[in-house]
Enzyme design. Structure first.
Site, PDB file in Angstrom:
ATOM      1  N   GLU A 303       0.995  -0.914  -0.173  1.00 52.21           N
ATOM      2  CA  GLU A 303       0.307   0.266  -0.062  1.00 52.21           C
ATOM      3  C   GLU A 303       1.272   1.523   0.269  1.00 52.21           C
ATOM      4  O   GLU A 303       0.817   2.523   0.469  1.00 52.21           O
ATOM      5  CB  GLU A 303      -0.924  -0.432   0.868  1.00 52.21           C
ATOM      6  CG  GLU A 303      -0.296  -0.034   2.389  1.00 52.21           C
ATOM      7  CD  GLU A 303       0.228  -1.352   3.108  1.00 52.21           C
ATOM      8  OE1 GLU A 303       0.569  -1.251   4.337  1.00 52.21           O
ATOM      9  OE2 GLU A 303      -0.227  -2.692   2.630  1.00 52.21           O
ATOM     10  N   HIS A 327      -8.509  -3.762  -1.458  1.00 50.64           N
ATOM     11  CA  HIS A 327      -7.883  -3.582  -0.470  1.00 50.64           C
ATOM     12  C   HIS A 327      -6.678  -2.770   0.578  1.00 50.64           C
ATOM     13  O   HIS A 327      -6.786  -1.693   1.297  1.00 50.64           O
ATOM     14  CB  HIS A 327      -7.114  -4.672   0.452  1.00 50.64           C
ATOM     15  CG  HIS A 327      -6.280  -5.614   1.870  1.00 50.64           C
ATOM     16  ND1 HIS A 327      -6.758  -5.928   2.145  1.00 50.64           N
ATOM     17  CD2 HIS A 327      -4.900  -5.046   2.150  1.00 50.64           C
ATOM     18  CE1 HIS A 327      -5.877  -5.668   3.228  1.00 50.64           C
ATOM     19  NE2 HIS A 327      -4.902  -6.266   3.411  1.00 50.64           N
ATOM     20  N   GLU A 328      -5.657  -2.788  -0.526  1.00 49.87           N
ATOM     21  CA  GLU A 328      -5.167  -1.837  -0.795  1.00 49.87           C
ATOM     22  C   GLU A 328      -5.359  -0.278  -0.548  1.00 49.87           C
ATOM     23  O   GLU A 328      -4.310   0.952  -0.395  1.00 49.87           O
ATOM     24  CB  GLU A 328      -3.338  -2.131  -2.351  1.00 49.87           C
ATOM     25  CG  GLU A 328      -2.716  -3.348  -1.942  1.00 49.87           C
ATOM     26  CD  GLU A 328      -2.603  -4.057  -0.796  1.00 49.87           C
ATOM     27  OE1 GLU A 328      -1.862  -3.282  -0.154  1.00 49.87           O
ATOM     28  OE2 GLU A 328      -2.530  -5.057  -0.973  1.00 49.87           O
ATOM     29  N   HIS A 331      -6.144   0.915   2.626  1.00 48.66           N
ATOM     30  CA  HIS A 331      -4.771   1.379   3.338  1.00 48.66           C
ATOM     31  C   HIS A 331      -4.209   3.039   3.660  1.00 48.66           C
ATOM     32  O   HIS A 331      -4.336   3.394   4.144  1.00 48.66           O
ATOM     33  CB  HIS A 331      -3.501   0.961   2.791  1.00 48.66           C
ATOM     34  CG  HIS A 331      -3.811  -0.956   3.880  1.00 48.66           C
ATOM     35  ND1 HIS A 331      -3.027  -0.424   5.370  1.00 48.66           N
ATOM     36  CD2 HIS A 331      -3.174  -2.381   3.187  1.00 48.66           C
ATOM     37  CE1 HIS A 331      -3.319  -2.418   5.331  1.00 48.66           C
ATOM     38  NE2 HIS A 331      -3.456  -3.063   3.854  1.00 48.66           N
ATOM     39  N   GLU A 350      -3.906  -4.064   8.901  1.00 44.68           N
ATOM     40  CA  GLU A 350      -4.489  -5.078   8.397  1.00 44.68           C
ATOM     41  C   GLU A 350      -6.492  -5.729   8.820  1.00 44.68           C
ATOM     42  O   GLU A 350      -7.119  -5.742   7.457  1.00 44.68           O
ATOM     43  CB  GLU A 350      -3.529  -5.915   8.446  1.00 44.68           C
ATOM     44  CG  GLU A 350      -2.312  -6.623   7.795  1.00 44.68           C
ATOM     45  CD  GLU A 350      -2.576  -5.755   5.806  1.00 44.68           C
ATOM     46  OE1 GLU A 350      -3.349  -5.588   5.496  1.00 44.68           O
ATOM     47  OE2 GLU A 350      -1.571  -5.475   5.485  1.00 44.68           O
ATOM     48  N   ASP A 409       8.152 -10.091  10.581  1.00 42.70           N
ATOM     49  CA  ASP A 409       7.453  -9.944  10.388  1.00 42.70           C
ATOM     50  C   ASP A 409       7.070 -11.424   9.719  1.00 42.70           C
ATOM     51  O   ASP A 409       5.800 -12.131   9.760  1.00 42.70           O
ATOM     52  CB  ASP A 409       8.638 -10.440   8.941  1.00 42.70           C
ATOM     53  CG  ASP A 409       7.927 -11.316   7.178  1.00 42.70           C
ATOM     54  OD1 ASP A 409       7.140 -10.867   6.912  1.00 42.70           O
ATOM     55  OD2 ASP A 409       8.294 -12.022   6.921  1.00 42.70           O
ATOM     56  N   TYR A 417      -5.513  -9.990   9.562  1.00 45.87           N
ATOM     57  CA  TYR A 417      -6.212  -9.975   8.187  1.00 45.87           C
ATOM     58  C   TYR A 417      -7.576  -9.914   8.697  1.00 45.87           C
ATOM     59  O   TYR A 417      -8.545  -9.562   9.504  1.00 45.87           O
ATOM     60  CB  TYR A 417      -6.213 -10.187   7.517  1.00 45.87           C
ATOM     61  CG  TYR A 417      -4.669  -9.669   6.457  1.00 45.87           C
ATOM     62  CD1 TYR A 417      -4.567  -9.351   5.657  1.00 45.87           C
ATOM     63  CD2 TYR A 417      -3.295 -10.406   7.523  1.00 45.87           C
ATOM     64  CE1 TYR A 417      -3.931  -8.945   5.457  1.00 45.87           C
ATOM     65  CE2 TYR A 417      -2.795  -9.645   6.511  1.00 45.87           C
ATOM     66  CZ  TYR A 417      -2.264  -8.958   5.659  1.00 45.87           C
ATOM     67  OH  TYR A 417      -0.795  -8.340   5.005  1.00 45.87           O
TER      68      TYR A 417
END
Length: 641
Positions: A303, A327-328, A331, A350, A409, A417
């Protein structure tokens, strides 16, 4: 307020403001210096920075791309805001080759590069000597984990090399020496020099369309981001790139060979922006463009402000996978506008975005399509709970507690999400959509261009949405959702009315039904549901009949191909080996790659031999984000030199 302006005890006054404009909206004040949070839960253990002592407020990059050595070289000039008496600033780096550090007048400053660790890289401590500007001359490593240098053969055009960056969560410190923490927002600008005829694009306004001609067959591109953003959102791509507009403030960047196909697939970009604004207020970033990258890009999308980086695996030819864009784009509010202060609260980025994505899809494509995607996400969530160790596993909480010794990560699972979106959907159902939409719109306004924590969100929602009804907040169980593992019993499950027919078809086929009885003309979401519902024990004959009719092994729809391969490999279906090899060596999207290697490694000698053979071929084409995950799955070790 649960946050305080930076080092409030030493830096008096409020934030300065500058005028910014948004297409179609009147000018609004934008902060020159965004606040940092000083509450205990906002401490970022994955950054060496000490922002309450001295922090970066602006980054100015001047870098040249060397496609022969695979390095970026140049300078990073940092504007510093320091508390009274602060003697030094601590920056994040990862394998940068530091040549010199000076102040704004070119005078040398004392500096020291500390010991590096495998997660964080190394701290760069710079003595300030009273200056408010630091200039670092440096070069990146050829193996910088944020950067992927592609040969011409790895691109669509096969003629020119390509470079792209991926910064989330803490990779940008491998090409930018700054305070690489999502809670330390920074404005920035950049000049990027590239060889002819390549084009540079970044997640900011390009002020030199076409580039400025330099000596030696090179040209320079200049970019400006006047809004404070989290450092992981600074992004760069260089390649043989062309642009095609899809609306007054939207368009596609990609290689010429991909341009028409990508522009067709994402033709509705402008409609997406309009729909998002109708829901939660003005889009504050000016343009919204999409860069379709080569297939090695490790995510579905990233994003980056003004310029979403997107995988070509979202191009199905029928616009069936465009929820990725929803979705992006979402953001731009949740993640870019209001950002998790640390990666322990990744769900604030998310979960909000996944909820918002589904609302955009409903607005544009109707409730039936949105319900199918929400129902698939529910299944993904329940599968993720199992994968993470069951409903008592701490990894199924929304607010995490990732130790400093672990890579953040590793906490970026689908729990953030899907459980996050389910949490918000549960609140929506309890209070009503109209009230919840009004709350979210106000929330994005209140915390625009600021970091946020789970504690901060919960305090805000109690103060605004549940101020007059604390009993309802207690009934929903806000703290249970945020801080405890598993999925609460009051979770709202959106069930698609299209899926019972697919579930029945899967059951009947598994029991020996005719392949001709399997519905043919269905949506991507229905087809994925059908494949996911088939048992992991089907005969080779049963699988072959499906493949003969629907050609799943050769499907150009990445979601269907992935669902098929997960089924076929789990059944040790020999013909799936060639399809898996082609799929895994032609794209590097971690969402697809990691599960497929995992399922092969669970299939004994047959699957493990197949996985290791394919990975040896595929790994050189993967970004470090993907290879770092799959290395652990297959037990990969570098060959002896």
């Amino acid at each position: 307020m649960i946050f305080r302006f930076f080092a409030a005890m030493a830096l008096a006054g409020t934030l300065s403001a500058c005028s910014g404009s948004v297409a179609g909206d009147k000018a609004e004040a934008q902060p020159k210096v965004a606040p940092v949070l000083t509450t205990p839960e906002a401490k970022d253990v994955h950054s060496y920075a000490r922002p309450t002592e001295a922090r970066v407020t602006h980054v100015s990059l001047d870098l040249a791309a060397d496609f022969t050595a695979h390095v970026l070289r140049g300078t990073a000039k940092l504007d510093i805001q320091a508390a009274k008496g602060a003697q030094e600033i601590v920056l994040d780096t990862n394998d940068l080759k530091i040549a010199s550090v000076t102040d704004g007048r070119g005078q040398a400053l004392p500096w020291k590069l500390g010991d590096a660790d495998r997660v964080h890289g190394a701290p760069l401590t710079v003595g300030l000597d009273g200056t408010n500007q630091v200039e670092i001359t440096y070069a990146t490593s050829p193996d910088a984990p944020a950067l992927q240098w592609l040969s011409p053969e790895q691109t669509a055009g096969k003629k020119y090399p390509y470079l792209f960056s991926q910064g989330e969560p803490i990779l940008n410190r491998s090409w930018i020496p700054t305070q690489d923490s999502p809670g330390v927002r920074q404005t920035w600008d950049a000049t990027i020099t590239v060889p002819e005829p390549l084009t540079a694009v970044m997640s900011a306004e390009m002020t030199t369309p076409g580039g400025k001609q330099m000596t030696g067959e090179r040209r320079a591109f200049h970019f400006v981001m006047d809004k404070p953003v989290a450092p992981y959102l600074i992004a760069l791509a260089i390649g043989d790139l062309k642009f095609k507009a899809t609306g007054p403030r939207t368009g596609i960047w990609t290689e010429p060979a991909m341009l028409d196909k990508a522009a067709y697939e994402f033709a509705d970009l402008e409609k997406f922006v309009d729909a998002a604004e109708d829901l939660y207020g003005p889009y504050r970033w000016g343009r919204y463009d999409l860069l379709v990258l080569p297939p090695s890009f490790p995510f579905g999308g990233m994003e980056n402000p003004r310029l979403t980086f997107a995988t070509p695996t979202a191009i199905a030819g029928d616009r069936s996978l465009v929820s990725l864009v929803a979705h992006e784009l979402a953001h731009s509010w949740s993640g870019n506008l209001v950002t998790n202060a640390t990666w322990n609260d990744f769900w604030l980025n998310e979960g909000f975005t996944s909820y918002f994505e589904n609302r955009i899809m409903e607005k544009l494509y109707g409730k039936r399509r949105a319900a199918m995607e929400a129902d698939l996400a529910w299944t993904d969530m329940m599968n993720a709970v199992k994968k993470e160790g069951g409903p008592t596993s701490p990894m199924t909480r929304l607010h995490l507690d990732i130790p400093a010794s672990e890579d953040p990560d590793d906490g970026m699972t689908s729990i953030a999400y899907d459980k996050g979106a389910t949490f918000l959907r549960t609140i929506e159902q309890a209070v009503g959509r109209k009230r919840f939409d009004a709350y979210l719109r106000g929330y994005f306004d209140r915390y625009a261009f600021q970091p946020q924590t789970t504690a901060g969100f919960l305090k805000d929602i109690r103060s605004h949405l549940f101020k007059d009804d604390p009993a309802l907040a207690k009934k929903i169980g806000l703290d249970q959702w945020a801080y405890r593992p598993g999925i609460p019993k009051n979770a709202v499950h959106v069930k698609s009315d299209a899926f019972p027919a697919m579930d029945m078809a899967a059951k009947e086929y598994a029991a020996g039904g005719l392949v001709s009885s399997v519905p043919g003309d269905v949506s991507t979401q229905e087809r994925v549901r059908f494949l996911d519902q088939l048992p992991r024990k089907l005969s080779e004959e049963r699988l072959a009949k499906l493949d003969d009719r629907f050609h799943f092994s050769n499907s150009g729809n990445s979601e269907i191909r992935f669902a098929w391969l997960m089924l076929a490999l789990d059944n040790r279906y020999p013909p799936a080996a060639d399809s898996a090899e082609e799929f895994l060596t032609s794209q590097g999207r971690r969402k697809f790659v990691a599960p497929l290697f995992r399922v092969m490694m669970n299939e004994g000698d047959w699957g493990q031999a197949l996985a290791r053979r394919i990975y040896a071929e595929a790994r050189p084409g993967y970004h470090s984000v993907t290879s770092g995950t799959v290395d652990q799955i297959v037990g990969w070790t570098p060959p002896e030199s």
